[in-house]
Design a protein around this motif. Structure first.
Motif, short mmCIF file in Angstrom:
data_model
loop_
_atom_site.label_atom_id
_atom_site.label_comp_id
_atom_site.label_asym_id
_atom_site.label_seq_id
_atom_site.Cartn_x
_atom_site.Cartn_y
_atom_site.Cartn_z
N GLU A 142 -2.80 -3.48 16.00
CA GLU A 142 -2.94 -4.04 17.35
C GLU A 142 -4.14 -4.99 17.43
N TYR B 79 -10.45 4.71 2.28
CA TYR B 79 -9.56 4.67 3.45
C TYR B 79 -10.23 5.42 4.59
N TYR C 27 0.89 -1.17 0.00
CA TYR C 27 0.00 0.00 0.00
C TYR C 27 0.93 1.21 0.00
N ILE D 163 -4.01 -4.20 6.04
CA ILE D 163 -3.00 -3.24 5.57
C ILE D 163 -2.54 -2.51 6.83
C1 NAY Z 1 -1.03 3.56 6.12
O1 NAY Z 1 -1.80 4.05 5.32
O2 NAY Z 1 0.16 3.81 6.11
C2 NAY Z 1 -1.52 2.62 7.14
O3 NAY Z 1 -2.19 1.68 6.84
C3 NAY Z 1 -1.15 2.84 8.54
C4 NAY Z 1 -2.32 2.79 9.50
C5 NAY Z 1 -1.83 2.97 10.89
N1 NAY Z 1 -2.68 3.84 11.63
C6 NAY Z 1 -2.32 5.04 12.07
C7 NAY Z 1 -3.31 5.79 12.91
O4 NAY Z 1 -1.26 5.49 11.82
O5 NAY Z 1 -1.19 0.66 10.85
C8 NAY Z 1 -1.73 1.68 11.66
C9 NAY Z 1 -0.85 1.91 12.85
O6 NAY Z 1 0.43 2.28 12.41
C10 NAY Z 1 -0.68 0.67 13.70
O7 NAY Z 1 -1.93 0.15 14.07
C11 NAY Z 1 0.17 0.94 14.93
O8 NAY Z 1 -0.51 1.79 15.82
#
Ligand code: NAY
Length: 294
Positions: free
Chosen positions: A191, A135, A42, A205
């Motif tokens: 998480e 998204y 992604y 993702i």
């Molecule tokens: C992206 O678009 O990069 C993602 O999918 C990242 C989404 C992330 N959410 C936030 C709020 O940053 O993957 C999560 C996050 O890094 C993970 O749950 C750890 O907190």
């Protein structure tokens, strides 16, 4: 939709030593993740620091990843930008590069009515032939996708899914129940990968997958083969690591990039105002890395 089902890391911004987008480092990270066995990438989302990059820089990242991985991995381009004009330009470019699908956050900063959000997403969708993945990430955008707007967007057959990063697992259940088999729901919160999958997400993702792909791949294997106690144990390990990644002075992505660097994949640091890692934390970062590789 099978090509979307699996572990899809959110790709990081890869910088050179002068804070410029690095072709070599971008390609190296793509190859590294490919060799780990992930399903797709992604590109240019939250973890790609999209909000801090110019449209030109975002295009270059999209291009470098496509040059290396087109035909090998499922490639999703995140094209959301503050203006519709820039988002559409990125969407068209991703389509030319041969990306499999587009995705975008809703409009940010101004609180716009749902009618504007609908028009924004629809203009992006109409600008190419590619399928589109909504998204939803209310903790950063301030807008939580409503069931009403979700249903309205699904009337467009190019809308094939939603990447849901809101915290209630219930949202994933609702989107899957409403979307059914023609819609793919991605778990957003790393998480809660296991719970997200069990309540209805078809795939995931996430922003921390790339620093511990093995753990997400094994969690996925346990979920898909019904080994639930084992999947819960892996999720616990993942969460301990995510909490540690967030316990230091640098931003989570800076810590992740430092770990990748120790592992031989140098993708530089983060762009300010995100904070880089500090010297005093380097030993602790080594420890986190050792925990990942145990
Ligand atoms: C992206 O678009 O990069 C993602 O999918 C990242 C989404 C992330 N959410 C936030 C709020 O940053 O993957 C999560 C996050 O890094 C993970 O749950 C750890 O907190």
């Amino acid at each position: 939709l099978n090509k979307y089902k699996g572990v899809i890391p959110a790709f990081y911004a890869c910088y050179d030593e002068n804070d410029g987008v690095s072709e070599e480092r971008t390609k190296n990270l793509a190859v590294y993740l490919y060799e780990k066995g992930v399903k797709g990438l992604y590109v240019g989302g939250s973890s790609g620091e999209c909000i801090y990059q110019s449209i030109e820089e975002r295009k270059r990242t999209l291009k470098y990843v496509a040059e290396k991985m087109k035909g090998k991995l499922t490639l999703i381009a995140h094209v959301g930008a503050p203006s519709t004009k820039d988002s559409v330009a990125l969407a068209k470019y991703a389509s030319e590069l041969g990306y499999d699908a587009l995705s975008a956050i809703p409009p940010i900063y101004y609180k716009l009515p749902e009618s504007s959000i609908y028009t924004y997403w629809t203009k992006i969708i109409d600008s190419t032939e590619l399928p589109f993945i909504i998204y939803n990430i209310p903790q950063t955008t301030g807008y939580n996708l409503s069931i009403n707007l979700f249903e309205r967007l699904l009337e467009n057959k190019k809308v094939i899914g939603v990447k849901n990063s809101s915290m209630p697992a219930l949202d994933i259940e609702r989107f899957k129940t409403i979307g059914g088999n023609n819609v793919i729901v991605f778990n957003g919160p790393d998480e809660q990968y296991v719970s997200g999958r069990l309540i209805g997400a078809d795939a995931g993702i996430g922003g921390t997958y790339a620093v511990m792909p093995e753990l997400f791949l094994i969690a996925e294997e346990y979920v898909s083969t019904g080994r639930f106690a084992d999947s819960r144990a892996v999720q616990r390990e993942i969460n301990n690591i995510i909490i540690a990644l967030n316990s230091l002075n640098g931003s989570m992505y800076a810590v992740i990039k430092q770990i990748l660097k120790i592992q031989g994949v140098n993708v530089g640091s983060v762009r300010e105002p995100m904070s880089p890692v500090i010297e005093d934390d380097l030993a602790k970062i080594e420890e986190i890395r050792d925990n990942i590789n145990q």
